[in-house]
Enzyme design. Structure first.
Site, mmCIF file in Angstrom:
data_model
loop_
_atom_site.group_PDB
_atom_site.id
_atom_site.type_symbol
_atom_site.label_atom_id
_atom_site.label_comp_id
_atom_site.label_asym_id
_atom_site.label_seq_id
_atom_site.Cartn_x
_atom_site.Cartn_y
_atom_site.Cartn_z
ATOM 1 N N GLU A 1 21.683 60.825 38.893
ATOM 2 C CA GLU A 1 21.824 59.523 38.232
ATOM 3 C C GLU A 1 21.143 59.463 36.871
ATOM 4 O OE1 GLU A 1 21.030 59.918 41.415
ATOM 5 O OE2 GLU A 1 22.790 59.093 42.442
ATOM 6 N N HIS A 4 20.572 50.448 50.248
ATOM 7 C CA HIS A 4 21.940 50.376 49.720
ATOM 8 C C HIS A 4 22.383 48.925 49.526
ATOM 9 C CE1 HIS A 4 22.068 54.563 51.060
ATOM 10 N NE2 HIS A 4 23.227 54.726 50.454
HETATM 11 C C1 LIG Z 1 20.314 58.836 44.767
HETATM 12 C C2 LIG Z 1 21.566 58.682 45.521
HETATM 13 N N1 LIG Z 1 22.732 58.915 44.909
HETATM 14 C C3 LIG Z 1 23.887 58.783 45.582
HETATM 15 C C4 LIG Z 1 23.873 58.403 46.887
HETATM 16 C C5 LIG Z 1 25.175 58.194 47.630
HETATM 17 N N2 LIG Z 1 25.377 59.291 48.566
HETATM 18 C C6 LIG Z 1 24.877 59.242 49.811
HETATM 19 S S1 LIG Z 1 25.042 60.676 50.618
HETATM 20 C C7 LIG Z 1 25.838 61.375 49.306
HETATM 21 C C8 LIG Z 1 26.265 62.790 49.394
HETATM 22 C C9 LIG Z 1 25.102 63.633 49.734
HETATM 23 O O1 LIG Z 1 25.492 64.939 49.799
HETATM 24 P P1 LIG Z 1 24.526 66.025 50.397
HETATM 25 O O2 LIG Z 1 23.189 65.915 49.782
HETATM 26 O O3 LIG Z 1 25.223 67.313 50.287
HETATM 27 O O4 LIG Z 1 24.370 65.596 51.923
HETATM 28 P P2 LIG Z 1 25.553 65.436 52.994
HETATM 29 O O5 LIG Z 1 26.030 64.039 52.892
HETATM 30 O O6 LIG Z 1 26.594 66.407 52.673
HETATM 31 O O7 LIG Z 1 24.912 65.690 54.307
HETATM 32 C C10 LIG Z 1 25.952 60.489 48.253
HETATM 33 C C11 LIG Z 1 26.590 60.759 46.968
HETATM 34 C C12 LIG Z 1 22.625 58.147 47.488
HETATM 35 N N3 LIG Z 1 22.530 57.744 48.772
HETATM 36 N N4 LIG Z 1 21.490 58.318 46.795
#
Ligand SMILES: Cc1ncc(C[n+]2csc(CCOP(=O)(O)OP(=O)(O)O)c2C)c(N)n1
Ligand SMILES: [Mg+2]
Lengths: 331, 336
Positions: free
Chosen positions: A63, A132
């Site tokens: 971000e 959220h």
């Molecule tokens: C700082 C932040 N940015 C975006 C999000 C939205 N978001 C939640 S999970 C996710 C994907 C996360 O991917 P990863 O770290 O690979 O974990 P996975 O969901 O694949 O287990 C996103 C974009 C968030 N929760 N926090």
């Protein structure tokens, strides 16, 4: 009469963005999952297909990087529209927004500008819990150099995104998760809703209700209910929180003699305090027949449990109750 | 049926020996329990009994189980939004987890946190995190405190591939390195961050390569193999306990379900998902290995899933009979 065309708030934003991108090659979108996924709330669905990956840029989860990329591109001739997936995550962009985007123009003696828009959905009501569901708009209101916009209807969403992109300053564009699926009249031809133009959305004589974002529709519902009791609310939507067009608010309070400010964000330190202060410091003071009140989020993080979540922020019933008290002098 | 060679058993001879049959059986049972919990969670959501969102780790059970079993009593856990499995592997009570998921007062967080924020502080599980990479810098503080308090604990912090692209990840790895903190950074690489495939989010082959930039050891293992994860995390934890500092372990695995409740999964093909399900399923693979190694019989393996489902049935019953939090207490718990 031909039927008025209706779009959802999300569709209105998308149409606004699509028209801007079609007209101006400098406009591009950047954010997490805005391409194939179409954005977490579907706002950018289909735009990747239409404009390609160079203008609809999916980023890694970064971000600070998204905000910085918008700033750098804006400084050098582009007109970026960034998306922060949930307003909560803008906390990770704060340094770039507050210390860079907001100040560059002033620090450089007016020789540079940062024409960027950063869109983000705030608000509770979806069970997404404490990390959220934030409503952080007033953080930005406190920063000289930023503009803060908060559309409450599909019509305004489309018109304000156009005005925000046309503006030569960094604009924080705060959407609301619960509004995305709400419908309203939206003309197809491009149009702007000017920034810093407060709107009176319902006229009334007994109480001025200043509401933002989702609270505008709740205030209108409350006004409907109270009308049956003979209480007439005047509902006002600032639409742009900063710079604030306060004249219509002050004029309204001169007429009604009473004011209630309603927002979802936590009351303490919230935008409502600013509105109350402006009314109190204005010539409307002499017309007041009741204390100026705020109705806002409780001073707690948003709870997960549905009942608790519901009771954390103003609802139609609580607006009705508070408004009735003020008008009847039962405070 | 998956092909499993005698080679594999040979390769794992030592770890199979050292864990022993009881522990191995429990690991498999726990993998079933995680899956049963999450399948039920999804069902409850579909039935409209839960509001909010959830992130399922179905297909990733081996990473959770392998890692948790490599840690000792008293160690710390920090994990992320896709965290039901980690929490359960850490030994949390399915009843209280389900109650939290269903927003009840009897849940681990009294219904305030929900699926994304389950924490069991009494067992040093410092909680799941709704913010991508949010837990990683906290691990630095936990590691620092372990050092200052001169205990022999280790902190395990689990995060996704997506988290490795937040600045917080980089700051934390560097701090952990320069101060030789007792931390195991476990990157659970399930190939996607929401819709973003790792191939597009990284210009490197393995996320574990990033360890080198901070002077830490980094290793990539098969995250669908609980014993591979167990071995790597055990080694990293032992290193930390010896005072030699942090490590980065990358476990490559795959998420079967959508990112969250509302994911059309336009970014990947059904065939890709099916390929992982049919050919690399962590539960099937581990069950086969244990049968081949003579740890359990086929008959035993066949009953484990039903046993897990029965436990989850009880958890749902417990939760449904639990009270909702009272609105009268809404302001409680913000300040200590
Ligand atoms: C700082 C932040 N940015 C975006 C999000 C939205 N978001 C939640 S999970 C996710 C994907 C996360 O991917 P990863 O770290 O690979 O974990 P996975 O969901 O694949 O287990 C996103 C974009 C968030 N929760 N926090
Ligand atoms: Mg991932």
């Amino acid at each position: 009469m031909p039927e008025l065309r209706e779009l959802t708030y999300a569709e209105a934003l998308r149409e606004g963005l699509r028209q801007l991108m079609a007209e101006d090659e400098r406009v591009f979108l950047i954010g997490e999952d805005i391409g194939v996924y179409g954005g977490a709330f579907g706002v950018t669905a289909g735009l990747l297909d239409q404009f390609g990956a160079e203008r609809v840029i999916d980023t890694p989860i970064s971000e600070a990087g998204i905000a910085g990329a918008c700033i750098g591109a804006a400084l050098t001739g582009m007109r970026p529209v960034g998306e922060i997936q949930f307003m909560d995550f803008v906390t990770l962009s704060m340094e770039q927004l507050v210390l860079q985007a907001a100040k560059v123009r002033f620090m450089f003696g007016g020789k540079a500008s940062v024409p960027m828009v950063l869109r983000m959905p705030g608000g509770s009501g979806t069970g997404a819990a404490a990390q959220h569901s934030e409503s952080l708009e007033n953080w930005f209101v406190h920063v000289p150099g930023l503009k803060v916009v908060m559309p409450s209807t599909p019509y305004d969403a489309k018109g304000l995104i156009r005005a925000a992109v046309a503006d030569n300053n960094p604009v924080i564009f705060v959407e609301h998760k619960l509004l995305y699926k709400t419908k309203g009249h939206v003309p197809e031809a491009p149009y702007s809703v000017p920034l810093s133009q407060t709107q009176i959305v319902r006229e009334g004589t007994h109480l001025t209700v200043v509401a933002t974002s989702i609270m505008v529709s709740r205030a209108l519902q409350a006004a409907e209910q109270l009308a049956d009791e003979g209480i007439q609310l005047e509902v006002i939507d600032p639409r742009t929180l900063k710079p604030l067009d306060d004249a219509p608010i002050i004029e309204s309070v001169k007429k009604t003699g009473r004011a209630l400010v309603v927002h979802e964000a936590v009351e303490m330190g919230g935008f409502g305090g600013e509105v109350v202060a402006r009314i109190a410091a204005s010539e409307a003071f002499d017309y007041l027949e009741a204390p100026i009140r705020r109705l806002a989020g409780l001073d707690i993080p948003i709870p997960y449990n549905r009942e608790l979540e519901y009771h954390t922020v103003p609802q139609v019933e609580s607006i009705v109750r508070e408004a009735r008290k003020l008008v009847k002098g039962e405070y | 049926m998956m092909q499993l060679s005698q080679d594999l058993i040979q390769r794992y001879h030592d770890v199979i020996e050292s864990l022993g049959p009881e522990a191995l059986k429990e690991m498999l049972q726990a993998m079933h329990l995680i899956r049963a919990f999450e399948e039920r969670a999804e069902q409850l959501y579909m039935l409209g009994k839960v509001h909010g969102t959830m992130h399922l780790s179905i297909g990733q059970e081996a990473t959770a189980i392998g890692a948790a079993n490599a840690m000792q009593d008293g160690d710390y856990l920090l994990n992320h939004h896709r965290g039901h499995g980690h929490c359960m592997a850490w030994g949390s009570d399915p009843n209280r987890m389900m109650a939290e998921f269903m927003g009840r007062e009897t849940g681990y967080c009294r219904g305030r946190g929900g699926s994304m924020h389950i924490a069991d502080v009494d067992s040093n599980n410092l909680g799941a995190n709704g913010i991508v990479a949010g837990g990683i810098p906290i691990a630095v503080g936990v590691g620092l405190s372990i050092k200052m308090r001169r205990t022999n604990q280790v902190c395990l912090v689990i995060f996704g591939d997506g988290a490795a692209n937040e600045g917080a990840f980089h700051e934390a790895l560097n701090m952990a390195s320069i101060w030789a903190l007792p931390i195991v950074f476990l990157c659970e690489n399930n190939q996607y961050a929401m819709s973003m495939p790792v191939e597009k989010a990284f210009n490197i082959e393995n996320i574990s390569q990033r360890a080198a930039a901070y002077g830490l050891p980094g290793i990539t293992v098969d995250g669908n193999d609980p014993l591979a994860v167990y071995s790597a995390v055990s080694e990293a934890a032992a290193r930390a306990r010896r005072g030699e500092g942090a490590s980065l372990v990358e476990a490559k695995t795959y998420r079967y379900k959508g990112h969250s409740k509302s994911d059309k999964q336009a970014y990947r093909s059904r065939e890709e998902v099916r390929d992982w399900q049919d050919n690399r399923d962590p539960i099937l693979r581990f069950a086969n290995l244990l049968v081949l190694a003579g740890v359990i019989t086929e008959a035993e393996a066949a009953t484990m899933r039903d046993q897990a489902i029965a436990t989850i049935d009880e958890a749902v019953e417990f939760s449904e009979n639990s009270p909702e939090p009272s609105v009268a207490d809404i302001l409680d718990g913000v300040y200590a």
